[in-house]
Design a protein around this motif. Structure first.
Motif, PDB file in Angstrom:
ATOM      1  N   ALA A  97       0.827  -1.202   0.000  1.00 61.92           N
ATOM      2  CA  ALA A  97       0.000   0.000   0.000  1.00 61.92           C
ATOM      3  C   ALA A  97       0.867   1.260   0.000  1.00 61.92           C
ATOM      4  CB  ALA A  97      -0.936  -0.016   1.206  1.00 61.92           C
ATOM      5  N   ALA A  98       1.934   1.237   0.789  1.00 59.77           N
ATOM      6  CA  ALA A  98       2.845   2.391   0.794  1.00 59.77           C
ATOM      7  C   ALA A  98       3.518   2.560  -0.565  1.00 59.77           C
ATOM      8  CB  ALA A  98       3.885   2.208   1.901  1.00 59.77           C
ATOM      9  N   ASP A 121      -1.790   2.926 -10.276  1.00 56.57           N
ATOM     10  CA  ASP A 121      -1.513   2.158  -9.062  1.00 56.57           C
ATOM     11  C   ASP A 121      -1.910   2.882  -7.779  1.00 56.57           C
ATOM     12  OD1 ASP A 121      -0.435  -0.252  -7.851  1.00 56.57           O
ATOM     13  OD2 ASP A 121       1.234   0.990  -7.163  1.00 56.57           O
ATOM     14  N   PRO A 122      -1.758   4.201  -7.663  1.00 56.80           N
ATOM     15  CA  PRO A 122      -2.215   4.860  -6.427  1.00 56.80           C
ATOM     16  C   PRO A 122      -3.702   4.692  -6.162  1.00 56.80           C
ATOM     17  CG  PRO A 122      -0.729   6.293  -7.640  1.00 56.80           C
ATOM     18  CD  PRO A 122      -1.034   5.137  -8.539  1.00 56.80           C
ATOM     19  N   PHE A 123      -4.467   4.335  -7.171  1.00 51.78           N
ATOM     20  CA  PHE A 123      -5.909   4.138  -6.982  1.00 51.78           C
ATOM     21  C   PHE A 123      -6.255   2.645  -6.914  1.00 51.78           C
ATOM     22  CE2 PHE A 123      -5.092   7.985  -9.437  1.00 51.78           C
ATOM     23  CZ  PHE A 123      -5.659   8.942  -8.606  1.00 51.78           C
ATOM     24  N   VAL A 124      -5.836   1.872  -7.912  1.00 53.08           N
ATOM     25  CA  VAL A 124      -6.190   0.452  -7.965  1.00 53.08           C
ATOM     26  C   VAL A 124      -5.387  -0.338  -6.924  1.00 53.08           C
ATOM     27  CG1 VAL A 124      -6.327  -1.592  -9.426  1.00 53.08           C
ATOM     28  CG2 VAL A 124      -6.764   0.681 -10.397  1.00 53.08           C
ATOM     29  N   GLY A 125      -4.070  -0.185  -6.947  1.00 52.45           N
ATOM     30  CA  GLY A 125      -3.236  -0.938  -6.008  1.00 52.45           C
ATOM     31  C   GLY A 125      -3.526  -0.582  -4.567  1.00 52.45           C
ATOM     32  N   LEU A 126      -3.733   0.704  -4.297  1.00 54.24           N
ATOM     33  CA  LEU A 126      -4.028   1.127  -2.931  1.00 54.24           C
ATOM     34  C   LEU A 126      -5.392   0.611  -2.483  1.00 54.24           C
ATOM     35  CD1 LEU A 126      -2.949   2.777  -0.566  1.00 54.24           C
ATOM     36  CD2 LEU A 126      -4.153   4.755  -1.489  1.00 54.24           C
ATOM     37  N   LEU A 153      -4.063 -10.811  -5.252  1.00 53.90           N
ATOM     38  CA  LEU A 153      -4.771  -9.966  -6.216  1.00 53.90           C
ATOM     39  C   LEU A 153      -3.901  -8.783  -6.630  1.00 53.90           C
ATOM     40  CD1 LEU A 153      -7.386  -9.395  -7.741  1.00 53.90           C
ATOM     41  CD2 LEU A 153      -8.210  -8.150  -5.729  1.00 53.90           C
ATOM     42  N   ASN A 154      -3.147  -8.227  -5.700  1.00 55.49           N
ATOM     43  CA  ASN A 154      -2.236  -7.146  -6.053  1.00 55.49           C
ATOM     44  C   ASN A 154      -1.150  -7.634  -7.000  1.00 55.49           C
ATOM     45  OD1 ASN A 154       0.475  -5.501  -5.240  1.00 55.49           O
ATOM     46  ND2 ASN A 154      -1.322  -4.180  -5.112  1.00 55.49           N
TER      47      ASN A 154
END
Length: 561
Positions: free
Chosen positions: A204-205, A257-262, A332-333
């Motif tokens: 997440a970071a 990634d800042p939206f989907v991955g987070l 999933l990530n």
């Protein structure tokens, strides 16, 4: 019968007191969970689980004495003490230990967390503090209220005494259902939830930092690191592109990634953080500090739906849910990273062709270098001595009749050259393919190599089958070169070699307790090892922090047995 009716309300009070001890055990669980997830104090986990087992053990004892209901012990057998390997080391979690203390701690934690009975104990503690207290305290409450409202409270007193045995029997029945042996175990291992949750938090970071990588000049390095972490942390291997450049897909990944991955990885992180730090810990703190403390942001902290009583059970439930969701969301990530960063079919094919071309060139160069070495050693060593022997034998033929004494001296020199030539030929053959490797296999060859090393070397070999001679030769010389590098540069007191054969890979690990640092990469030896391994789709990684220890891991692709 009358005696049972008379003492049943007092037994309910005892069960209520036991529920208080259960709440203390739950608070210990909450504190240890927060300390473990925040500061890594896993050493407290067995203690917290042990407190819960003491409380539930008392309930089983009371069920046997009061109701003659035997509740069998549900716990799995404890783990056996760890045993050292043949070299005296203890192996746990991929690490080597000189004492069994830490391996035993890890084994006990896994034993407790992977046992379904541990979690059923926690569930009983939660239910006993709520529904269990209703069953246990209702008779006493009716009797007390009836006493205070005499004479109209006589029916309530009678109802309290008459209902007590029935309600306590219900309490025992529910306790037996939860505290008895489970019918089935876990499909997954809860002991793996904690490290995977930590990886989710780290991912997440990294998703937040993707915005920085989006404008970085060498964003391809960050993309390669995310590909590597997808395989190491999420179990989803992602191939790297051949060219070291930032593509449009890399930029698109960093933008999304800042939206989907987070969104994927923040769910378990927030559940654990808010459940522990937002609900369980503030409410526990309020119990110790008293009701005069602030209202914790109007019920946002330390309360759930405006209730203080629900804060701890709901908080613990959120923590467990966050840990339970961590493995699938981590995977999933990894799938998200592979979707965006994996090379396309055409790119993968081009990459494979380039890899094979590069590997073939490396193998050809290594073979040519080996042939030049053999030719040089033959020319400068054995061949020169054989020529000297020929000249000596010619001179011996001339001197043997008229100067026997000088002929004997010359014969001794010829014999000495013969012995030296034979020794050099043996060394040359051993450098090409050691006889012990052909006769006794890779395991014994590595052990013999360890005996020839100046410092003490422990060897652990796990080979289920014999390997092809080229693979054994490459592995042997790779270990030999790394041990030679350790002897020259590491300033080590001891080393260890692990040889482990998997389904289609041979893993070699060389560990030493030296000072580490840049000295371990000195010279061209390790580059030669990497070239030798590349012929077998192999790879080598070196971890050598300043101050040590140094770990060299090598892998070779082998044919499935």
């Amino acid at each position: 019968m009358l005696r049972e009716i008379a003492i049943a309300p007092f037994r309910g009070l005892v069960l209520a007191g036991l529920s208080v001890l259960g709440l203390v055990a739950l608070m210990a669980h909450a504190a240890v969970l927060i300390l473990t997830s925040s500061f890594g104090l896993i050493i407290l986990v067995p203690w917290a689980v042990g407190q819960a087992r003491k409380v539930t053990g008392v309930r089983r004892t009371l069920a046997a004495r009061w109701d003659r209901v035997r509740i069998a012990q549900p716990y799995a057998p404890p783990p056996a003490p760890p045993l050292p390997d043949v070299e005296g080391f203890y192996v746990s979690e991929g690490q080597l230990y000189k004492t069994p203390r830490m391996p035993m701690l890890y084994a006990r934690i896994d034993w407790m967390l992977d046992d379904r009975a541990t979690w059923r104990d926690i569930g009983w503690l939660l239910l006993n503090a709520t529904l269990g207290n209703v069953l246990a305290l209702t008779p006493a409450a009716l009797i007390v209220y009836g006493t205070l409202t005499m004479p109209w409270g006589v029916p309530l007193i009678a109802l309290g005494f008459l209902s007590a045995p029935v309600l306590l029997r219900l309490h025992t029945t529910g306790s037996r259902a939860l505290l008895g042996p489970a019918r089935r175990g876990f499909r997954s291992r809860p002991s793996t939830w904690f490290p995977i949750w930590g990886r989710c938090s780290a991912l997440a970071a990294l998703s937040l930092l993707s915005l920085v990588a989006l404008v970085a000049p060498r964003a391809w390095r960050v993309a390669n690191q995310r590909r590597k972490l997808a395989g190491d942390w999420s179990g989803v291997p992602v191939a790297k592109p051949y060219a070291n450049r930032t593509t449009k897909r890399d930029r698109l990944f960093f933008a999304l990634d800042p939206f989907v991955g987070l969104l994927i990885t923040a769910v378990p992180m927030e559940l654990v953080v808010y459940g522990g730090w937002g609900l369980a810990l503030p409410q526990t703190w309020r119990w110790f500090t008293g009701p005069d403390e602030p209202d914790w942001a109007a019920g946002w902290y330390g309360q759930f739906a405006g209730s203080d009583a629900l804060a701890i059970p709901v908080g613990l439930a959120m923590v467990v849910a966050g840990l339970w969701l961590s493995p699938p969301l981590a995977r999933l990530n990894g799938l998200w990273v592979r979707l965006m960063l994996a090379p396309s079919q055409e790119e993968a094919l081009v990459q494979r062709v380039r890899e094979l071309t590069h590997t073939r060139a490396e193998a050809t160069d290594a073979a040519e270098a080996e042939l030049r070495r053999i030719e040089r050693d033959l020319h400068d060593g054995a061949q020169a001595r054989l020529v000297a022997m020929g000249l000596g034998l010619g001179a011996l033929e001339r001197l043997i009749d008229h100067d026997p004494a000088k002929a004997r001296q010359l014969l001794a020199k010829v014999r000495d050259n013969s012995a030296k030539a034979l020794a050099e030929l043996r060394d040359l053959v051993r450098g090409i393919h050691p006889p012990v490797l052909a006769d006794r296999g890779l395991g014994d060859a590595v052990r013999a190599l360890a005996l020839d090393t100046p410092l003490p070397v422990k060897v652990h070999v796990d080979l289920s089958r014999k390997l092809d001679p080229p693979v054994e030769s490459a592995a042997y010389f790779a270990i030999s070169e790394v041990l030679s590098n350790v002897t020259r540069h590491a300033d080590a007191d001891a080393a260890r070699v692990d040889v482990c054969l998997g389904a289609d890979t041979l893993e070699l690990t060389v560990w030493d307790d030296g000072r580490g640092g840049a000295d371990m990469s000195r010279g061209t030896g390790l580059r030669g090892v990497a070239r030798r391994l590349s012929a077998f789709d192999g790879a080598m990684t070196v971890s050598s922090p300043v101050g040590g220890p140094t770990t060299v891991r090598m892998t070779l692709r082998v044919s499935a047995g």
